[in-house]
Design an enzyme around this catalytic site. Structure first.
Site, short mmCIF file in Angstrom:
data_model
loop_
_atom_site.label_atom_id
_atom_site.label_comp_id
_atom_site.label_asym_id
_atom_site.label_seq_id
_atom_site.Cartn_x
_atom_site.Cartn_y
_atom_site.Cartn_z
N HIS A 158 68.22 8.18 21.49
CA HIS A 158 66.79 8.07 21.17
C HIS A 158 65.90 8.47 22.34
O HIS A 158 64.72 8.72 22.15
CB HIS A 158 66.46 6.64 20.74
CG HIS A 158 67.02 6.29 19.39
ND1 HIS A 158 66.26 6.29 18.25
CD2 HIS A 158 68.28 5.98 19.00
CE1 HIS A 158 67.02 5.96 17.21
NE2 HIS A 158 68.26 5.76 17.64
N ASP A 366 59.33 10.88 27.15
CA ASP A 366 59.58 10.08 25.95
C ASP A 366 60.48 10.88 25.02
O ASP A 366 60.22 12.07 24.78
CB ASP A 366 58.23 9.79 25.25
CG ASP A 366 58.20 8.42 24.60
OD1 ASP A 366 59.28 7.93 24.20
OD2 ASP A 366 57.10 7.85 24.49
#
Ligand code: ADQ
Length: 470
Positions: A158, A366
């Site tokens: 992720h 991110d």
């Protein structure tokens, strides 16, 4: 079709899998419901050794079993607080300066992975397909394989996969990549992450990459792929609209007294670029005095991992910055930054997004950033807000209707805010349509289904006789 086994550090509760449109828990649970299966992982509790060894606790919801175990204090400290969040998380987000490496913590990380894998084996059936999530569980497949499991096992990361030069900072980098090569399919958020993994394999592991995604390394064959995690945009749009006249929105509106609203929502994490964001907002007020008293930044940032030292530091830094900037630009009836350390219900967040003129999402790194996608989905198409988005969020590769900024360029970010605040309706609508089309094309269902389709179709790694476990 075999059952699906999902393994993640934390397991959603059956209640969390319902109701919150678009959340990851909902996406994964959808696949579990379709195929039947098990969601396995840590319960979130720190428990005694006796209780930890007694698990897993099982809870049934239709065809899905939720199986959770507690962790002992030592396991929690070494596996979760230590190697996962004080070594892997900072380095994978390019913050070597904040990382520490302790051999004992790394040993604990591997020990907990092996212990969890051993617990899962008792719940496995021969045709099960196993989907492991995220950086806490890199050695999970290796542990299963060492106990004879031959089922298909996929892994989705992720967070970003760092460039090899960065990864080399973690002393056991080679063991980690060797562990990753025990999966049949590795999923990344972006092509950049996939490429970084390939670069490590070819430059540092004497491996090969052919046809763009077939990897051979450490004597093993595996596939890689890019699966951009998404949201269910139309459900979020409905939710935001449904709750737009609720009291919390009306209260906020009234308190703004006609001022423009910039919204930011993040976990309180140093990767999210919060200090840089506050400073760029300060620059907007400094360089464009017409906005003083006329624009408010609402930053919602609930603390996470607050027992990790670097997280205590970012919290202090932010409190200092918010106080300093507010001291400089507040008036008797105006506070420029409203900084809230709170978790909010999803439906509340979505309706607040809809009320704001700018979504300000500026991480330093991110994996994807779902807040950026949620912000877009929550907008009123007749009068949409503008997304100001960091080029270092995975979402930037898809959301070309956003104003893209470099979070290290404070002036550049303040100029983007200025541009967004003044953007004509027609341009806002055009940008919103572009972003919504991207969200619909690649929603959460596409992410989940394409990963599972690819995992189910990778050639079986061992004898070709079918899956199973000894
Ligand atoms: P996170 O780092 O947690 O996730 P993000 O993708 O933005 O970051 O997801 C956060 C989720 O939590 C969003 O759904 C958001 O709405 C919710 N959230 C955030 N702050 C909240 C608050 N104050 N109250 C309530 N809800 C809040 C990691 C990676 C990301 C990747 C996701 C999914 O770091 O890059 O996008 O996993 O793969």
């Amino acid at each position: 079709m075999g059952r699906l086994i999902v393994v993640s550090n934390r397991v959603a509760t059956p209640t969390e899998t319902k109701g919150s449109a678009g959340g990851l828990a909902v996406g994964v649970f959808g696949a579990l419901k379709d195929a039947g299966g098990v969601w396995f992982g840590w319960s979130g509790d720190v428990v005694s050794e006796t209780v930890a060894n007694a698990g897993p606790a099982l809870e049934q919801d239709g065809a899905v079993t939720f199986a959770t175990v507690g962790l002992t204090r030592k396991d929690y400290d070494q596996y979760y607080r230590g190697f996962s969040n004080a070594t892997l998380w900072p380095v994978f987000h390019y913050r070597n300066d904040l990382a520490r490496y302790e051999r004992e913590e790394y040993a604990g990380y591997r020990r907990v992975n092996a212990w969890l894998a051993h617990k899962l084996i008792k719940l496995l059936e021969p045709d099960d397909v196993i989907w492991i999530h995220d950086y806490h569980l890199i050695p999970f497949a290796e542990a299963l394989r060492s106990e004879g499991v031959t089922n298909r096992i996929g892994f989705f990361l992720h967070i970003p996969f760092p460039a090899p030069q960065i990864l080399l900072n973690i002393p056991p980098h080679e063991e980690l990549v060797k562990s990753l090569s025990c999966y049949d399919l590795l999923g990344f958020q972006t092509a950049t992450d996939q490429q970084a993994f390939h670069d490590y394999v070819t430059r540092h592991a004497r491996g090969t990459v052919s046809n763009g995604n077939q990897v051979e390394a450490f004597g093993r064959k595996l596939r890689t792929g890019v699966y951009r995690i998404g949201v269910f945009p139309d459900e979020i749009a409905d939710q935001a609209k449904r709750y737009e006249s609720r009291q919390h929105v009306l209260d906020l509106k009234q308190s703004l007294e006609g001022r423009k609203l910039i919204m930011s929502v993040d976990r309180l994490d140093y990767s999210k670029g919060l200090v840089e964001r506050f400073r760029s907002f300060e620059l907007l007020l400094e360089r464009s005095p017409e906005w003083r008293g006329n624009v408010t930044l609402v930053q919602i940032a609930p603390p996470t991992r607050s027992d990790v030292a670097t997280y205590q530091k970012i919290r202090q830094d932010l409190e200092y910055e918010a106080g300093r900037i507010n001291g400089r630009y507040s008036g008797l009836d105006y506070t420029p930054i409203r900084y809230l350390n709170q978790q909010y219900d999803r439906w509340k967040l979505m309706s607040l997004f809809r009320e704001s003129q700018i979504g300000f999402v500026t991480p330093l790194h991110d994996g994807m950033n779902l807040v950026a996608k949620e912000y877009v989905a929550a907008q009123n198409p007749d009068d949409p807000g503008v997304l100001v988005l960091s080029i270092f969020a995975g979402a930037a590769a898809e959301l070309s209707g956003a104003l893209l900024v470099n979070p290290h360029d404070a002036i550049g970010m303040s100029e983007a805010l200025q541009q967004a605040l003044q953007m004509p309706l027609a341009e806002r609508q055009r940008r919103h349509e572009i972003n919504m089309a991207a969200l619909r094309k690649n929603d959460l269902g596409v992410w989940r289904d394409s990963f599972l389709r690819d995992l189910r179709s990778v050639p079986l790694r061992n004898t070709g006789e079918g899956g199973g476990h000894k």
